[in-house]
Design an enzyme around this catalytic site. Sequence first.
Site, mmCIF file in Angstrom:
data_model
loop_
_atom_site.group_PDB
_atom_site.id
_atom_site.type_symbol
_atom_site.label_atom_id
_atom_site.label_comp_id
_atom_site.label_asym_id
_atom_site.label_seq_id
_atom_site.Cartn_x
_atom_site.Cartn_y
_atom_site.Cartn_z
ATOM 1 N N HIS D 130 0.876 -1.218 0.000
ATOM 2 C CA HIS D 130 0.158 -0.045 -0.035
ATOM 3 C C HIS D 130 0.763 1.278 0.284
ATOM 4 C CE1 HIS D 130 -2.537 3.075 1.939
ATOM 5 N NE2 HIS D 130 -3.614 2.303 1.499
ATOM 6 N N ASP D 207 3.116 -4.203 8.158
ATOM 7 C CA ASP D 207 2.002 -3.342 7.942
ATOM 8 C C ASP D 207 0.692 -4.154 8.019
ATOM 9 O OD1 ASP D 207 -0.331 -2.135 7.107
ATOM 10 O OD2 ASP D 207 0.594 -1.429 5.158
ATOM 11 N N GLN D 210 -4.653 -4.635 7.244
ATOM 12 C CA GLN D 210 -5.716 -5.668 6.802
ATOM 13 C C GLN D 210 -5.540 -6.843 7.525
ATOM 14 O OE1 GLN D 210 -7.960 -4.521 5.101
ATOM 15 N NE2 GLN D 210 -7.075 -2.844 4.113
ATOM 16 N N LYS D 233 -10.219 0.441 10.761
ATOM 17 C CA LYS D 233 -10.325 -0.665 9.718
ATOM 18 C C LYS D 233 -10.969 -1.945 10.667
ATOM 19 C CE LYS D 233 -7.309 0.709 6.246
ATOM 20 N NZ LYS D 233 -7.691 1.353 5.129
ATOM 21 N N CYS D 371 -4.878 2.477 -3.708
ATOM 22 C CA CYS D 371 -3.548 2.959 -3.039
ATOM 23 C C CYS D 371 -2.400 2.119 -3.209
ATOM 24 C CB CYS D 371 -3.762 3.377 -1.609
ATOM 25 S SG CYS D 371 -4.736 4.832 -1.118
HETATM 26 C C1 PLP Z 1 -2.478 -2.407 3.734
HETATM 27 C C2 PLP Z 1 -2.906 -1.138 4.193
HETATM 28 N N1 PLP Z 1 -1.586 -0.627 4.779
HETATM 29 C C3 PLP Z 1 -1.726 0.848 5.168
HETATM 30 C C4 PLP Z 1 -3.023 1.572 5.027
HETATM 31 C C5 PLP Z 1 -3.268 2.777 5.700
HETATM 32 O O1 PLP Z 1 -4.083 2.992 6.723
HETATM 33 P P1 PLP Z 1 -4.404 4.541 7.131
HETATM 34 O O2 PLP Z 1 -5.141 5.051 6.015
HETATM 35 O O3 PLP Z 1 -5.716 3.867 8.046
HETATM 36 O O4 PLP Z 1 -3.632 5.025 7.716
HETATM 37 C C6 PLP Z 1 -4.371 0.760 4.581
HETATM 38 C C7 PLP Z 1 -5.459 1.256 4.376
HETATM 39 O O5 PLP Z 1 -5.761 2.253 3.877
HETATM 40 C C8 PLP Z 1 -3.897 -0.593 4.149
HETATM 41 O O6 PLP Z 1 -4.831 -1.194 3.539
#
Ligand code: PLP
Lengths: 158, 158, 413, 413
Positions: D130, D207, D210, D233, D371
Amino acid sequence: MNAAADNQDLQELYRELILDHARKPRNFGRLDAATHSAEGINPLCGDKLRLYLRIDSNDRIAGVSFEGSGCAISLASASLLTEAVSNLPVADADACFSTVTRRLTRQPENPAATTTANLSKLKALDGVRDHPSRIKCATLAWHALHAALHQQSQATTE
Amino acid sequence: MNAAADNQDLQELYRELILDHARKPRNFGRLDAATHSAEGINPLCGDKLRLYLRIDSNDRIAGVSFEGSGCAISLASASLLTEAVSNLPVADADACFSTVTRRLTRQPENPAATTTANLSKLKALDGVRDHPSRIKCATLAWHALHAALHQQSQATTE
Amino acid sequence: MNLPHSQPVADFSDYRDDFPALQQSVNGQPLVYLDSAASAQQPNAVIEAVASYQREDHANVHRGVHTLSHRATESYEGARDKLCNFINASSRAEIVLTSGTTESINLVAQSFCRPVLKPGDQILITWLEHHSNIVPWQLVCEQTGAELIVAPINDRGEVELDALYELMTERVKLLGIGHVSNALGSINPLRDIIGHAKQAGITVLVDGAQGVPHMSVDVQSLGCDFYAFSGHKMFGPTGTGILWGREQLLEAMPPYQGGGDMILEVSFEQTVFNELPYKFEAGTPNISGVIGLGAAVDYLSGIGMDSVLEHEKSLHAYMVTQLAAIEGIRLVGTAENQASVQSFLLNDIHPHDLGTILDHQGVAIRTGHHCAMPLMQRFGLPGTARASLGLYNDRDDIDRLTGALEKARQVFA
Amino acid sequence: MNLPHSQPVADFSDYRDDFPALQQSVNGQPLVYLDSAASAQQPNAVIEAVASYQREDHANVHRGVHTLSHRATESYEGARDKLCNFINASSRAEIVLTSGTTESINLVAQSFCRPVLKPGDQILITWLEHHSNIVPWQLVCEQTGAELIVAPINDRGEVELDALYELMTERVKLLGIGHVSNALGSINPLRDIIGHAKQAGITVLVDGAQGVPHMSVDVQSLGCDFYAFSGHKMFGPTGTGILWGREQLLEAMPPYQGGGDMILEVSFEQTVFNELPYKFEAGTPNISGVIGLGAAVDYLSGIGMDSVLEHEKSLHAYMVTQLAAIEGIRLVGTAENQASVQSFLLNDIHPHDLGTILDHQGVAIRTGHHCAMPLMQRFGLPGTARASLGLYNDRDDIDRLTGALEKARQVFA
Ligand SMILES: Cc1ncc(COP(=O)(O)O)c(C=O)c1O
Ligand SMILES: Cc1ncc(COP(=O)(O)O)c(C=O)c1O
């Protein structure tokens, strides 16, 4: 349009004309001897297209094309744009930008922006007005046109 | 205590003994020839005090003092501490730390922590148990004692 | 002929009813909340805006074509527009949404200052500042070799302007200054100060955490370059904040954090950052919090910030008179221009003990260093007791405060 | 003799009723929410925890002696304890509260990597990541002259392990890897990967944005060094996130932001930072959000993450079968170990158009690059349509999805 799209709204959005231009975009590809060009990016969905113009010594749009990828709405809008502004004087094309983007965002017309262009086909885009999240798709190419006319390299819709 | 403090709870917290020790802290000041010392900081209210120990060759607390500033509860607790651990063997003082901090935080006694010290006066601190935001004031000096005994330079209550 | 400017004072007792937290008893007494400078209570309109958003409209913003995502985006961006109007920014591109004043100031320290600061350069602040307007500058000074310099204040808690202006040399790259002191309530003469800084070519950041909740703020007429504030002090949710900055400056700054939303295009070779304000907003934002903040702006606009200031000024004057009448009281912070906050001491009772005794009587004040340790050192104090006002306070609250202080005096007599 | 491990599957239809947002109609049809990977809906328990905190207990945390401040601090710190248990951290000092996964990763990039990275050093990620697990590393590489290198994936959307392991040289200072791909749903074999990284002496950040919402996570048994995730999430509020890190590593890192709460003592000469985790928590935190997150943890613990995983795995299998039966469908992401997310395309319909047509029928999916632009480029796609599951989804939702896709096929026939 197939009868299965029983939803009035949806039919408004995906009219035959739109689907036709999306499937077979007119004036698609790089333009030889382009004098102006600009990129339009819609970060919402990743639509990205580049508009090319050849403006002649009389300030007339002697050539126009686009390339890129996007949803049906943005492709159709770009394709319709190329037809509408072809051979227009630059000032007229700029007025088209104003007229079209104002209509799509339901803003009152700008009395100063008058154009001789035939914009009737562009009414096919009116369906997006009921789909706020799609308006930017329809206006993307127009913002690129505006940027190209005003010598900016990039337009985004955000 | 003045009759105007009509609140039972408040009387429990600010007993005469506490107010007396807070006003006239015993063993206050730097200790000459200290062998151990540690600082206690309570970031909640900025209480800050330094505890000094002189531990002799028999592992006995031959001298104890403190300096610093703080609220009535933390000053009184420190003052009472110096009286309680004076002349105790180190292991005994450590047991006091355990017994007092456990009692103030309503934890069950540690059967392994036995001490010959007279801790009866320290019951005057029991009022803080009904004032959760003040418990750290009462335990601050004790954490500093523990840190000093274990050769750490600093204790915080957060 | 000029029309008179003063309006009839609104009846603020009605507003008090809008705040559910103020309807409760604490330790058997109706709550008197005098800690709004630490964090303000929320009106029902804000609490309900957040809850109803979650019940009906929640989805991630900016990237969705589906209905909820569109609704969430509209409400979220709508709140940005409200904030833009509220402080009279010239464009929504200048409203960067952060997690609070602290993050806003860190953003400026890291993205505006860090890339350009060199040894020999200076950051200028004052002795009045909150830790959030001190430590970010200490960190960036340590990272770059620049120097943090501090303008003195007088015994009333006012910045010594002559000394401040003398420090404004060409070595100074940024002035960080509070709008209102959270510890002493002093309102800085910002127009004057910013005018001098601008003449010296110095970029100015205003820490507006205690400004926006209490008076009308117009960033354009102030003339500063950055203005930082927090949602939770202006009756909105925690975890929300704003950095307003001049578009030109923000445009030239590198992003602060990397992630989703702050980019136009990512590839492993080259990443193109998004436009303002999104360039500075990495990751999923505090959507519900910002929507709640939008509701808070509506609420405040409905009352009118000029009325709020008038109400608080008159209440502060009453508080000062009443406090001064207590035997053994010492007011700390007696700036000529002061509102909404009053620090004090009572005899030699430690503020912390004072706080407990007042809490017993249902009166919530803050005690300690108020995240302004250097200021406390300046006054030779470990801390103070502080009563701070919000638009919902009234004279009864002040009377309860002074009554409770009388008791404290007796306990420690 | 081993007892069978599988439990009877809980009846998840009861849980669905806990989510008010799912009880509404959108465009005249009962809402089918298949966008939980972007942001999950909240159960009543979370919405009410936030609202009742605001109505009754709100004040600033950590520094107040009065009752509300104490209550707020207890609830806020209580939520930290719940999070600590939920991911089996060894100490609450390791639970750093942030605004989200994105901030958590930026914190590691800036505080762990930036001070030590040198030209020639490498940060290793994968093509699955991401943007939040790409851009922070690009920024710190640009700041330090280090290099970002990327492990390839195969056509099913699985990391090519051999290639990944080959990249694990002594030049690599950190591996940043997703637990579960948000775009393709691939679940990485973390134990294996972390084992190899550890043998190569490489620090590992996972990370987990998910991961945590869909399966039970035990950071100690995973063996990683940092684990980042977001509240929104996992059915909690936006604006909340967690960085879990090994105490030893966090201890050695400089603070990320400066401000209130993260210091023990401030003077203009010397500032002493607070203990863990507070050293990394500058300014007033998102108090209500974190308390809501605590309620979300309670809610998930009540169900049991193993049941959630089982439920979603079986639902994902059903989704794959049903989707595959649609004429013209192309599944993107067919990893062997996959759950909760499915990307797909239908004929040559642009995902964005698909999204609109589905929204018309009350079915909310996400469309676009998710993203993860480099991943899309890897597959030569501008984007995909993505249906992602939460614990509240059921087979009816899948049937509504496939029915709506049939219609889309016909519109574009
Ligand atoms: C795999 C992953 N990493 C990072 C993020 C970033 O999370 P956040 O936007 O809550 O900071 C997300 C979600 O958008 C994600 O799905
Ligand atoms: C003057 C001042 N500046 C900065 C801050 C920091 O605000 P926050 O904690 O919301 O980031 C505060 C409040 O704590 C404040 O009063």
